[in-house]
Design an enzyme around this catalytic site. Sequence first.
Site, PDB file in Angstrom:
ATOM      1  CB  CYS A   1     -19.829  65.861  76.197  1.00 12.63           C
ATOM      2  SG  CYS A   1     -19.222  66.651  77.663  1.00 12.63           S
TER       3      CYS A   1
ATOM      4  N   GLY B   1     -20.629  70.926  72.253  1.00 16.88           N
ATOM      5  CA  GLY B   1     -19.639  71.414  73.210  1.00 16.88           C
ATOM      6  C   GLY B   1     -18.580  72.177  72.465  1.00 16.88           C
TER       7      GLY B   1
ATOM      8  CG  ASN C   1     -23.011  63.146  75.784  1.00 14.80           C
ATOM      9  OD1 ASN C   1     -23.864  62.909  74.952  1.00 14.80           O
ATOM     10  ND2 ASN C   1     -23.091  64.202  76.565  1.00 14.80           N
ATOM     11  N   GLY C   2     -22.554  62.921  79.233  1.00 11.15           N
ATOM     12  CA  GLY C   2     -23.541  62.695  80.280  1.00 11.15           C
ATOM     13  C   GLY C   2     -23.056  63.291  81.585  1.00 11.15           C
TER      14      GLY C   2
ATOM     15  CE1 TYR D   1     -30.439  75.467  71.513  1.00 10.82           C
ATOM     16  CE2 TYR D   1     -29.215  73.980  72.935  1.00 10.82           C
ATOM     17  CZ  TYR D   1     -29.285  75.138  72.181  1.00 10.82           C
ATOM     18  OH  TYR D   1     -28.181  75.940  72.100  1.00 10.82           O
TER      19      TYR D   1
HETATM   20  P1  AMP Z   1     -32.299  82.055  77.773  1.00  7.38           P
HETATM   21  O1  AMP Z   1     -31.838  83.233  77.028  1.00  7.38           O
HETATM   22  O2  AMP Z   1     -31.497  81.826  79.030  1.00  7.38           O
HETATM   23  O3  AMP Z   1     -33.774  82.002  78.028  1.00  7.38           O
HETATM   24  O4  AMP Z   1     -31.956  80.777  76.882  1.00  7.38           O
HETATM   25  C1  AMP Z   1     -32.825  80.370  75.889  1.00  7.38           C
HETATM   26  C2  AMP Z   1     -32.077  80.147  74.613  1.00  7.38           C
HETATM   27  O5  AMP Z   1     -30.954  79.284  74.840  1.00  7.38           O
HETATM   28  C3  AMP Z   1     -32.979  79.477  73.601  1.00  7.38           C
HETATM   29  O6  AMP Z   1     -32.948  80.283  72.442  1.00  7.38           O
HETATM   30  C4  AMP Z   1     -32.379  78.115  73.353  1.00  7.38           C
HETATM   31  O7  AMP Z   1     -32.242  77.914  71.974  1.00  7.38           O
HETATM   32  C5  AMP Z   1     -31.027  78.137  74.016  1.00  7.38           C
HETATM   33  N1  AMP Z   1     -30.812  76.990  74.927  1.00  7.38           N
HETATM   34  C6  AMP Z   1     -31.701  76.320  75.649  1.00  7.38           C
HETATM   35  N2  AMP Z   1     -31.101  75.357  76.386  1.00  7.38           N
HETATM   36  C7  AMP Z   1     -29.792  75.430  76.126  1.00  7.38           C
HETATM   37  C8  AMP Z   1     -28.643  74.700  76.556  1.00  7.38           C
HETATM   38  N3  AMP Z   1     -28.731  73.710  77.419  1.00  7.38           N
HETATM   39  N4  AMP Z   1     -27.437  75.044  76.043  1.00  7.38           N
HETATM   40  C9  AMP Z   1     -27.329  76.045  75.188  1.00  7.38           C
HETATM   41  N5  AMP Z   1     -28.373  76.778  74.755  1.00  7.38           N
HETATM   42  C10 AMP Z   1     -29.592  76.477  75.188  1.00  7.38           C
END
Ligand code: AMP
Length: 485
Positions: free
Chosen positions: A16, A42, A117-118, A257
């Site tokens: 969020c 979000g 947020n949280g 990230y």
């Molecule tokens: P995956 O494909 O499941 O390994 O997700 C990794 C990708 O998702 C990476 O390229 C990150 O940039 C992105 N990512 C990592 N954590 C999150 C998150 N909490 N929410 C959205 N995207 C994420």
Amino acid sequence: MITTNPFDDDKLREECGVFGIWDADGAAAVVALGLHALQHRGQEAAGITSFDGHDFHSHRAMGHVAGTFDKDGVIRSLAGRVACGHVRYSTTGETALRNVQPLFAELSSGGFAVAHNGNISNALTLRRELVRRGSIFQSTSDTEVIIHLVATSTYRTLLDRFVDALKQVEGAYSLICMTPEGMIACRDPLGIRPLVMGRLGDSVIFASETVALDVVGAEHMRDVEPGEIVIVDASGMRSVRPFSRVNPRPCIFEHVYFSRPDSIVGGNSIYSVRKAIGAELAVEAPVDADLVIPVPDSGVPAAIGYAQQSGVPFELGIIRSHYVGRTFIQPGDQIRHLGVKLKHNANRALIQGKRVILIDDSIVRGTTSLKIVQMMRDAGATEVHMRIASPPTRHSCFYGVDTPERSKLLAAVHDIQGMAEFIHADSLAFVSINGLYKAVGEARRADVRPQYCDACFTGDYPTRLTDQDALDCTDQLALTAERVM
Ligand code: AMP
């Protein structure tokens, strides 16, 4: 967020952003702009609540900020000089609308709106007790627990009731609340999620990230401190710190990230930190190759840092379509796979015959890495080395970042070699936890408790996980019952 979403695999889920402004012409329009800058936090629902001196007005909808608040008459209907809003990752469908924030309730003291947020890690436990005592919940949101705790507190003033409520909740909360008298912003004692303060002329702004201040031309004053409650009303601005002091543990994943690279979090430029992580990664995990290629957009700053440190040229070997949402955020495995293909394409002319180093910020399920490595090979890469600008994500987050349950985290079920084989990379390496701390500017010393919440990497959760422990206990009981039968 506790949802009844069929895609949820019974896990907690919330990502969020919050934004609030006190005493401004067209407050709701400013909030809409601020939320637009926080859209990366979000993307599935947004809401704004305003107060015009007599009445509260609210508009909440599934979908992006643009598309919701650019509709004719919506902003005009949100009258008043005070407003707050929320963007959220949520479920789809009608059932979720009741969870879209800001949440609002009429308390004995008057209207009370809250944007959160949280994630409250004992929300289920508190909710059960509140329901037993007669509370009737309107949503399945953890945030609503705060409203009921305020409503049922026996303290006299609203502020005391608010503090009484917060002393009962565990986990992460950056909150912006509105009452007929004023705006209240606060951060949990550990400061897990960010919250900053700014000024726009005589108006006061609270926002999840500084980019939201930039977009409306506001000046960044300072962070709301961990454990601080800031109250803005007709008599001015004051702050109280009612919690016992603890060592703050802001989320380190905001640096990796989650926050936008043009934001300043905890005094750090996110862009500079990500470049420093990339440089650290180049020192820790060098490899002989022709090109450094970021997985866009999240891998770009770290790839620049890696390239500058290693001397291997940085090139855009993957082009991203900006018309597809974040892959990770789309529910359901089928759509997630499809999303990855839609989102990225190899820059074939560049890749052909090259040994490439791919840089991404994190590996969660491994879906993205698997596709991207294959994409490089299909485009003619002779070697594909993957370097990740965070340590392996081995544990779920219970404080407001969407991570799958542990069994779906690639790093929880494989060692590094197993992960490299899963994504078909010639080599795979992650920055170390010490390297990450060094890059964010605080070397990790064994005799000092960690300065960040790094539980997703280390499993060292800074609070009790009351609900999770209760769930694990139920699972254990179910298993025992199965065995007995
Ligand atoms: P995956 O494909 O499941 O390994 O997700 C990794 C990708 O998702 C990476 O390229 C990150 O940039 C992105 N990512 C990592 N954590 C999150 C998150 N909490 N929410 C959205 N995207 C994420």
